[in-house]
Scaffold this motif. Structure first.
Motif, short mmCIF file in Angstrom:
data_model
loop_
_atom_site.label_atom_id
_atom_site.label_comp_id
_atom_site.label_asym_id
_atom_site.label_seq_id
_atom_site.Cartn_x
_atom_site.Cartn_y
_atom_site.Cartn_z
N THR A 54 -57.87 15.91 -34.54
CA THR A 54 -57.96 14.80 -35.51
C THR A 54 -56.86 13.77 -35.29
O THR A 54 -57.08 12.58 -35.45
CB THR A 54 -57.93 15.33 -36.95
OG1 THR A 54 -56.75 16.14 -37.13
CG2 THR A 54 -59.16 16.17 -37.25
N SER A 55 -55.67 14.25 -34.91
CA SER A 55 -54.57 13.33 -34.64
C SER A 55 -54.87 12.47 -33.42
O SER A 55 -54.65 11.25 -33.42
CB SER A 55 -53.27 14.11 -34.43
OG SER A 55 -52.22 13.24 -34.07
N LYS A 56 -55.39 13.11 -32.35
CA LYS A 56 -55.73 12.36 -31.14
C LYS A 56 -56.87 11.38 -31.41
O LYS A 56 -56.87 10.26 -30.90
CB LYS A 56 -56.10 13.32 -30.02
CG LYS A 56 -56.26 12.64 -28.67
CD LYS A 56 -56.44 13.65 -27.54
CE LYS A 56 -56.54 12.95 -26.20
NZ LYS A 56 -56.72 13.91 -25.08
N LEU A 57 -57.85 11.82 -32.23
CA LEU A 57 -58.96 10.93 -32.58
C LEU A 57 -58.45 9.71 -33.32
O LEU A 57 -58.83 8.57 -33.00
CB LEU A 57 -59.98 11.69 -33.44
CG LEU A 57 -61.12 10.85 -34.04
CD1 LEU A 57 -61.93 10.17 -32.94
CD2 LEU A 57 -62.02 11.71 -34.92
N SER A 58 -57.60 9.92 -34.31
CA SER A 58 -57.06 8.80 -35.09
C SER A 58 -56.28 7.84 -34.21
O SER A 58 -56.42 6.61 -34.32
CB SER A 58 -56.16 9.34 -36.20
OG SER A 58 -55.55 8.29 -36.91
N HIS A 59 -55.46 8.40 -33.30
CA HIS A 59 -54.66 7.54 -32.41
C HIS A 59 -55.55 6.75 -31.46
O HIS A 59 -55.34 5.54 -31.26
CB HIS A 59 -53.68 8.40 -31.62
CG HIS A 59 -52.87 7.63 -30.64
ND1 HIS A 59 -51.84 6.79 -31.01
CD2 HIS A 59 -52.93 7.55 -29.29
CE1 HIS A 59 -51.30 6.23 -29.93
NE2 HIS A 59 -51.95 6.68 -28.88
N THR A 60 -56.56 7.40 -30.87
CA THR A 60 -57.43 6.73 -29.91
C THR A 60 -58.28 5.66 -30.59
O THR A 60 -58.47 4.56 -30.06
CB THR A 60 -58.33 7.74 -29.19
OG1 THR A 60 -57.54 8.82 -28.67
CG2 THR A 60 -59.09 7.10 -28.04
N GLN A 61 -58.79 5.98 -31.79
CA GLN A 61 -59.52 4.97 -32.56
C GLN A 61 -58.63 3.77 -32.85
O GLN A 61 -59.08 2.62 -32.77
CB GLN A 61 -60.03 5.58 -33.87
CG GLN A 61 -61.19 6.53 -33.73
CD GLN A 61 -61.54 7.22 -35.05
OE1 GLN A 61 -60.66 7.49 -35.87
NE2 GLN A 61 -62.82 7.50 -35.25
N GLY A 62 -57.38 4.05 -33.19
CA GLY A 62 -56.44 2.97 -33.48
C GLY A 62 -56.18 2.09 -32.26
O GLY A 62 -56.08 0.86 -32.38
N GLN A 63 -56.07 2.72 -31.08
CA GLN A 63 -55.88 1.95 -29.85
C GLN A 63 -57.06 1.01 -29.60
O GLN A 63 -56.86 -0.18 -29.30
CB GLN A 63 -55.73 2.89 -28.65
CG GLN A 63 -54.36 3.52 -28.51
CD GLN A 63 -54.28 4.32 -27.22
OE1 GLN A 63 -55.09 5.19 -26.96
NE2 GLN A 63 -53.29 4.01 -26.40
N VAL A 64 -58.28 1.55 -29.69
CA VAL A 64 -59.47 0.74 -29.44
C VAL A 64 -59.57 -0.39 -30.46
O VAL A 64 -59.81 -1.56 -30.11
CB VAL A 64 -60.75 1.61 -29.50
CG1 VAL A 64 -62.00 0.73 -29.42
CG2 VAL A 64 -60.74 2.63 -28.36
N ARG A 65 -59.36 -0.06 -31.74
CA ARG A 65 -59.44 -1.07 -32.80
C ARG A 65 -58.39 -2.17 -32.59
O ARG A 65 -58.69 -3.36 -32.77
CB ARG A 65 -59.25 -0.38 -34.15
CG ARG A 65 -59.44 -1.29 -35.35
CD ARG A 65 -59.62 -0.50 -36.62
NE ARG A 65 -58.54 0.46 -36.82
CZ ARG A 65 -58.68 1.77 -36.75
NH1 ARG A 65 -59.87 2.32 -36.48
NH2 ARG A 65 -57.65 2.59 -36.97
N ARG A 66 -57.20 -1.77 -32.19
CA ARG A 66 -56.12 -2.75 -31.99
C ARG A 66 -56.46 -3.73 -30.87
O ARG A 66 -56.27 -4.95 -31.01
CB ARG A 66 -54.83 -1.99 -31.65
CG ARG A 66 -53.58 -2.83 -31.64
CD ARG A 66 -52.39 -1.92 -31.38
NE ARG A 66 -51.13 -2.64 -31.32
CZ ARG A 66 -49.97 -2.07 -30.97
NH1 ARG A 66 -49.93 -0.79 -30.66
NH2 ARG A 66 -48.87 -2.79 -30.92
N VAL A 67 -56.97 -3.21 -29.74
CA VAL A 67 -57.33 -4.08 -28.62
C VAL A 67 -58.49 -5.00 -29.00
O VAL A 67 -58.46 -6.21 -28.72
CB VAL A 67 -57.70 -3.24 -27.38
CG1 VAL A 67 -58.23 -4.14 -26.27
CG2 VAL A 67 -56.50 -2.45 -26.89
N GLU A 68 -59.49 -4.44 -29.66
CA GLU A 68 -60.67 -5.23 -30.03
C GLU A 68 -60.30 -6.34 -31.01
O GLU A 68 -60.80 -7.48 -30.90
CB GLU A 68 -61.74 -4.33 -30.63
CG GLU A 68 -62.39 -3.40 -29.61
CD GLU A 68 -63.40 -2.43 -30.23
OE1 GLU A 68 -64.23 -1.89 -29.48
OE2 GLU A 68 -63.34 -2.23 -31.47
N GLU A 69 -59.44 -6.02 -31.97
CA GLU A 69 -59.02 -7.03 -32.94
C GLU A 69 -58.23 -8.15 -32.27
O GLU A 69 -58.42 -9.34 -32.60
CB GLU A 69 -58.19 -6.37 -34.04
CG GLU A 69 -59.01 -5.52 -35.01
CD GLU A 69 -58.15 -4.81 -36.05
OE1 GLU A 69 -56.90 -4.89 -35.93
OE2 GLU A 69 -58.71 -4.17 -36.95
#
Length: 363
Positions: A54-69
């Motif tokens: 869950t920690s890795k999922l949250s971090h990876t989702q955050g990376q993708v969201r940050r780049v896309e934004e």
């Protein structure tokens, strides 16, 4: 005058390079894979593994969201600038110029993450702080540094766990070890390793004299099961004792604290934050494994340095915090400095960390 189109083009190119380095399509695939794992009802039968997933999922989702934004913001800024030019809209032009400054900062921060490519940079971090020369002022300074890093972690919503604190007699701490539980915490905080120096009017000197004191910071990557740092029982001495310092009755009235000594190297670690001796031993063993892993890494690095005929820059004085006769915090490696020590000691150290990561990469 700012050449807005040129700056936007440069920012877009920088972001494209970051997207390539991070491999955004691969990150999206990882998110899908981790989401599938997280939805498995059997996942929480192993709570430790579940937390990692869950920690890795949250971090990876955050990376993708940050780049896309950021990509969306750059594209929107380019479109708004074109519209402002064609319509003579001064307010929109001003809005784009303000957004430029924010984009420079946000993309610069993301770019720093791409520089964290060491073998252990993606790990969580174990931080140990020790008072050095300077007596009670050094012990007090060590406690100030500990608070600084815990506040930094709090600002970023990173979970922390204090494993051991050795309190000094008059004030402050002799040493403390804590874990920062966030992906890339090691790569991020590793540039904080070294000797920190404090200059101030000592609150412990009744004559009000200026005092210089020192504290050391050590940052290690958290050991993972794949590292296989085996410690034979005959190489380990285990001592149990009663916890000291602030704590509940259950902590202070039983021999639950554990001290481990690795006989071949002489490395000693201890843990006293849990009520259970078994839990404290497990935590202390994890810290010991991290120290042995770091020792192995240092030995490998020493061999490389010898081949390259390069000196080791770690362990030297790296930052000064001056509270008197003027106010300043200065990194002695990067030359980055600010005039607000109070904010820095309250955890505002991102600019120092970013400068340190860029300095390490260029060095």
């Amino acid at each position: 005058m700012t050449d807005v189109p040129a700056e936007l083009k440069e920012l877009s190119a920088t972001l494209a390079s970051i997207e390539a380095v991070l491999d955004v399509p691969k990150l999206r695939a990882q998110v899908a894979e981790l989401e599938a794992l997280a939805s498995d009802p059997d996942l929480w039968s192993d709570s430790e593994n579940a937390q990692k997933v869950t920690s890795k999922l949250s971090h990876t989702q955050g990376q993708v969201r940050r780049v896309e934004e950021l990509r969306s913001r750059v594209d929107d800024a380019e479109l708004l600038w074109e519209m402002a030019g064609s319509e003579g809209d001064a307010d929109s032009a001003t809005e784009v110029e303000a957004e430029l400054a924010k984009l420079h900062k946000a993309i610069g921060e993301l770019e720093v993450q791409t520089l964290l490519s060491g073998p252990y940079d993606s790990r969580e971090a174990l931080v140990t702080i020790r008072s050095e020369a300077g007596g009670v002022d050094a012990a007090d300074f060590a406690e100030m540094l500990m608070r600084m890093y815990l506040r930094w972690a709090e600002r970023h919503n990173y979970s922390t766990e204090v494993y051991d604190t050795s309190y000094a007699e008059e004030a402050g701490i002799k040493s403390a070890t804590f874990q920062v539980k966030a992906p890339y915490a090691y790569g991020t905080l590793s540039v904080e390793q070294g000797t920190h120096r404090l200059v101030r009017i000592s609150p412990f000197d009744n004559q009000g004299r200026r005092q210089t004191s020192f504290a050391g910071v050590e940052v290690l990557p958290v050991v993972e099961s794949s590292d296989h740092v085996d410690i034979p029982d005959d190489e380990l001495r285990v001592d149990v004792y009663r916890s000291s310092g602030p704590g509940g009755q259950g902590v202070n009235t039983t021999d639950s604290a554990v001290r481990l000594t690795h006989l071949p190297t002489g490395i000693v670690v201890s843990c006293q934050n849990e009520r259970s001796q078994i839990q404290n031993k497990a935590s202390a063993l994890a810290v010991l494994q991290a120290k042995l892993l770091e020792l192995r890494r240092q030995q490998e690095q020493a061999a490389l340095d010898k081949l390259k005929d390069a000196g080791n820059s770690w362990g030297n004085q790296m930052r000064s915090y001056v509270l008197h006769p003027y106010q300043m915090v200065k990194d002695l490696r990067t030359e980055h400095e600010v005039g607000n020590p109070s904010a820095v000691l309250d955890g505002d150290i991102d600019d120092f960390i970013e400068a340190g990561i860029r300095w390490r990469r260029s060095a």
